[in-house]
Design an enzyme around this catalytic site. Structure first.
Site, PDB file in Angstrom:
ATOM      1  N   ASN A   8      41.780   4.349  24.085  1.00 24.03           N
ATOM      2  CA  ASN A   8      40.654   3.870  23.527  1.00 24.03           C
ATOM      3  C   ASN A   8      39.809   3.248  24.528  1.00 24.03           C
ATOM      4  OD1 ASN A   8      39.073   1.793  22.484  1.00 24.03           O
ATOM      5  ND2 ASN A   8      39.827   1.814  20.783  1.00 24.03           N
ATOM      6  N   ASP A  10      36.765   1.946  24.264  1.00 28.94           N
ATOM      7  CA  ASP A  10      35.727   0.878  24.121  1.00 28.94           C
ATOM      8  C   ASP A  10      35.352  -0.124  25.119  1.00 28.94           C
ATOM      9  OD1 ASP A  10      35.812   1.993  21.653  1.00 28.94           O
ATOM     10  OD2 ASP A  10      36.947   0.304  20.517  1.00 28.94           O
ATOM     11  N   HIS A  11      36.358  -0.647  25.796  1.00 32.69           N
ATOM     12  CA  HIS A  11      35.959  -1.920  26.838  1.00 32.69           C
ATOM     13  C   HIS A  11      35.158  -1.070  28.029  1.00 32.69           C
ATOM     14  CE1 HIS A  11      38.273  -4.472  24.444  1.00 32.69           C
ATOM     15  NE2 HIS A  11      39.102  -4.558  25.244  1.00 32.69           N
ATOM     16  N   ARG A  19      25.871  -5.733  30.790  1.00 33.10           N
ATOM     17  CA  ARG A  19      24.423  -5.670  31.507  1.00 33.10           C
ATOM     18  C   ARG A  19      23.458  -4.796  31.152  1.00 33.10           C
ATOM     19  NH1 ARG A  19      24.596  -6.968  37.368  1.00 33.10           N
ATOM     20  NH2 ARG A  19      25.828  -8.898  37.082  1.00 33.10           N
ATOM     21  N   HIS A  44      35.802   3.120  19.020  1.00 31.16           N
ATOM     22  CA  HIS A  44      35.331   2.430  17.673  1.00 31.16           C
ATOM     23  C   HIS A  44      33.884   2.478  17.641  1.00 31.16           C
ATOM     24  CE1 HIS A  44      36.264  -1.240  14.785  1.00 31.16           C
ATOM     25  NE2 HIS A  44      35.484  -0.261  14.372  1.00 31.16           N
ATOM     26  N   ARG A  46      31.230   0.476  16.242  1.00 31.28           N
ATOM     27  CA  ARG A  46      30.984  -0.708  15.135  1.00 31.28           C
ATOM     28  C   ARG A  46      29.883  -0.725  14.676  1.00 31.28           C
ATOM     29  NH1 ARG A  46      34.222  -5.070  14.699  1.00 31.28           N
ATOM     30  NH2 ARG A  46      36.242  -5.006  15.832  1.00 31.28           N
ATOM     31  N   ARG A  50      28.414  -3.118  19.247  1.00 30.24           N
ATOM     32  CA  ARG A  50      28.431  -4.099  20.243  1.00 30.24           C
ATOM     33  C   ARG A  50      29.056  -3.392  21.390  1.00 30.24           C
ATOM     34  NH1 ARG A  50      33.600  -7.363  18.275  1.00 30.24           N
ATOM     35  NH2 ARG A  50      32.517  -7.916  16.477  1.00 30.24           N
ATOM     36  N   HIS A  51      29.752  -2.301  21.471  1.00 35.24           N
ATOM     37  CA  HIS A  51      30.063  -1.421  22.915  1.00 35.24           C
ATOM     38  C   HIS A  51      29.752   0.052  22.673  1.00 35.24           C
ATOM     39  CE1 HIS A  51      33.626  -1.247  20.155  1.00 35.24           C
ATOM     40  NE2 HIS A  51      34.064  -2.261  20.495  1.00 35.24           N
ATOM     41  N   GLU A  71      37.156   5.634  15.395  1.00 35.88           N
ATOM     42  CA  GLU A  71      37.316   4.565  14.283  1.00 35.88           C
ATOM     43  C   GLU A  71      36.143   4.174  13.801  1.00 35.88           C
ATOM     44  OE1 GLU A  71      39.394   1.505  16.908  1.00 35.88           O
ATOM     45  OE2 GLU A  71      41.088   2.764  17.227  1.00 35.88           O
ATOM     46  N   THR A 101      38.336  -8.317  17.572  1.00 33.64           N
ATOM     47  CA  THR A 101      38.707  -7.101  17.600  1.00 33.64           C
ATOM     48  C   THR A 101      39.363  -7.033  16.112  1.00 33.64           C
ATOM     49  OG1 THR A 101      40.602  -5.444  18.297  1.00 33.64           O
ATOM     50  CG2 THR A 101      40.980  -7.797  18.337  1.00 33.64           C
ATOM     51  N   THR A 102      39.837  -5.764  15.721  1.00 35.90           N
ATOM     52  CA  THR A 102      40.361  -5.529  14.377  1.00 35.90           C
ATOM     53  C   THR A 102      41.270  -6.428  13.933  1.00 35.90           C
ATOM     54  OG1 THR A 102      39.791  -3.194  14.802  1.00 35.90           O
ATOM     55  CG2 THR A 102      40.884  -3.535  12.832  1.00 35.90           C
ATOM     56  N   GLU A 152      47.926   4.968  10.511  1.00 29.55           N
ATOM     57  CA  GLU A 152      48.169   4.473  11.746  1.00 29.55           C
ATOM     58  C   GLU A 152      48.578   2.741  11.529  1.00 29.55           C
ATOM     59  OE1 GLU A 152      44.846   4.092  14.671  1.00 29.55           O
ATOM     60  OE2 GLU A 152      45.839   2.532  15.594  1.00 29.55           O
ATOM     61  N   HIS A 195      47.495  -1.017  18.517  1.00 29.51           N
ATOM     62  CA  HIS A 195      46.963  -2.452  18.558  1.00 29.51           C
ATOM     63  C   HIS A 195      47.936  -3.274  19.340  1.00 29.51           C
ATOM     64  CE1 HIS A 195      44.379  -5.706  17.765  1.00 29.51           C
ATOM     65  NE2 HIS A 195      43.502  -4.879  17.170  1.00 29.51           N
ATOM     66  N   GLY A 196      47.273  -3.823  20.249  1.00 33.52           N
ATOM     67  CA  GLY A 196      48.178  -4.765  21.128  1.00 33.52           C
ATOM     68  C   GLY A 196      49.414  -4.254  21.866  1.00 33.52           C
ATOM     69  N   GLY A 217      44.268   0.736  24.176  1.00 34.42           N
ATOM     70  CA  GLY A 217      42.887   0.552  24.583  1.00 34.42           C
ATOM     71  C   GLY A 217      43.093  -0.671  25.752  1.00 34.42           C
ATOM     72  N   HIS A 218      43.139  -2.005  25.132  1.00 33.50           N
ATOM     73  CA  HIS A 218      42.978  -2.996  26.073  1.00 33.50           C
ATOM     74  C   HIS A 218      43.919  -3.211  27.319  1.00 33.50           C
ATOM     75  CE1 HIS A 218      41.645  -7.216  26.750  1.00 33.50           C
ATOM     76  NE2 HIS A 218      43.022  -7.335  27.080  1.00 33.50           N
TER      77      HIS A 218
END
Ligand code: PXP
Length: 240
Positions: A8, A10-11, A19, A44, A46, A50-51, A71, A101-102, A152, A195-196, A217-218
Site C-alpha cells: 500500500n 498511500d503514504h 507540500r 485507497h 478516499r 487526502r493522499h 480500496e 486510517t480505516t 480481507e 492492517h497494522g 502499507g505503513h
C-alpha cells in the site's frame, strides 16, 4: 503461508500532499516495489482525496505490471470511478471522514443490499471484489451472500494485542482469524488480510493457512523512509 504481498503506497502520496508538489511520485514507488518483488500495489482512493487522487489511480493502472488493488468506500460515485479504471481488484472498506486510517471492518451484514449491488456492478466489469471485514462469523457469511470473490480480514485488533503484549487477546485474535479463514475458504471465499502488519508481527499472521495475500502499507513505507536516509543525505552532501 500467504503467497502474495500487495504494498500500500498511500503514504507516498501523503508526503507529496504535505507540500502539494509533484514528489514523491506514487508511480515511482510502485515500480520500485514491483522491482523488489511485490506482487501487487494497493491504494485507497478516499472520498476526501487526502493522499491518492484520481489521476494517480489512472496512471498506476497504465504503468504497473502486477496487480492493482483499489480500496474504496461503498458509494455509487466510487463504483463508477472503479468501472472507468478497471483495477484487478476492488476492496470495499468503511470510510469515516475524521478517521486517521480505516478503523474497523465493513458491516456487510448490516448493509447487505447496498454492498451486494456494489459487488455485482464491479464484477460485471470483470473486477474481482474483496470485502474488508472483521473476523466474525456473521460478516463472513454475509460476504458470501453479497457475492464477493475475496474477503480481507482486518488484522488491526491482532496488531494492537501484539504491540501491547496482551497474550490472551493475541491468542483470541489469532484463533478468530484462523477459524474464520477456515469458514471462509470452505464457503468458497478467498482470503486476504491486512492492517497494522509490521516486521515484528507478520510471522504470526503468515502462519495461518488459507490466507493468500497480505496488504501492508505503513510499516513498509516507514522503514523505507528510515533505511533511505543514509543515501539521501550522502547524495545531498556530495552535491553541496
Ligand atoms: N487493508 C486495508 C483495507 C486498509 O484500509 C489498509 C490501510 O489503508 C491496509 C490494509 C494497510 O494497513 P497498514 O497501512 O496499517 O499496513
Amino acid at each position: 503461508m500467504p503467497k502474495f504481498l500487495s504494498v500500500n503506497i498511500d503514504h507516498i502520496a501523503t508526503i507529496r500532499e504535505a507540500r502539494k508538489v509533484r514528489e514523491p511520485e506514487p508511480v515511482a514507488a510502485a515500480i520500485l516495489a514491483e522491482l523488489a518483488g511485490a506482487n501487487g500495489i494497493t491504494v485507497h482512493l478516499r472520498q476526501d482525496r487526502r493522499h491518492i487522487n484520481d489521476s494517480d489511480v489512472h496512471l498506476l493502472r497504465h504503468t504497473i505490471t502486477t496487480s492493482l488493488n483499489l480500496e474504496m468506500a461503498v458509494s455509487q460515485e466510487m463504483v463508477a470511478f472503479a468501472k472507468s479504471v478497471v483495477p484487478n481488484m476492488v476492496t470495499l472498506v468503511p470510510e469515516g471522514a475524521n478517521e486517521l486510517t480505516t478503523e474497523g471492518g465493513l458491516n456487510v451484514d448490516g448493509r447487505l443490499n447496498e454492498v451486494s449491488e456494489a459487488v455485482s456492478a464491479l464484477r460485471s466489469s470483470g473486477i474481482l471484489v474483496s470485502l474488508f471485514i472483521d473476523a466474525k462469523v456473521e460478516q463472513v457469511k454475509a460476504s458470501r451472500r453479497a457475492g464477493a470473490d475475496f474477503i480481507e480480514f482486518h488484522t488491526g485488533p491482532f496488531a494492537d494485542a501484539f504491540e501491547l503484549h496482551r497474550a490472551d487477546a493475541l491468542e483470541q485474535e489469532l484463533s478468530k482469524l484462523h477459524d474464520q479463514t477456515i469458514l471462509a475458504t470452505k464457503s468458497g471465499l478467498r482470503v486476504n488480510a491486512g492492517h497494522g502488519l509490521n516486521y515484528r508481527n507478520v510471522k504470526l499472521i503468515s502462519s495461518i493457512n488459507g490466507i493468500e495475500e497480505l496488504n501492508i502499507g505503513h510499516s513498509i513505507i516507514s522503514r523505507a523512509a528510515l533505511v533511505g536516509i543514509d543515501s539521501a543525505v550522502r547524495d545531498m552532501l556530495a552535491l553541496m
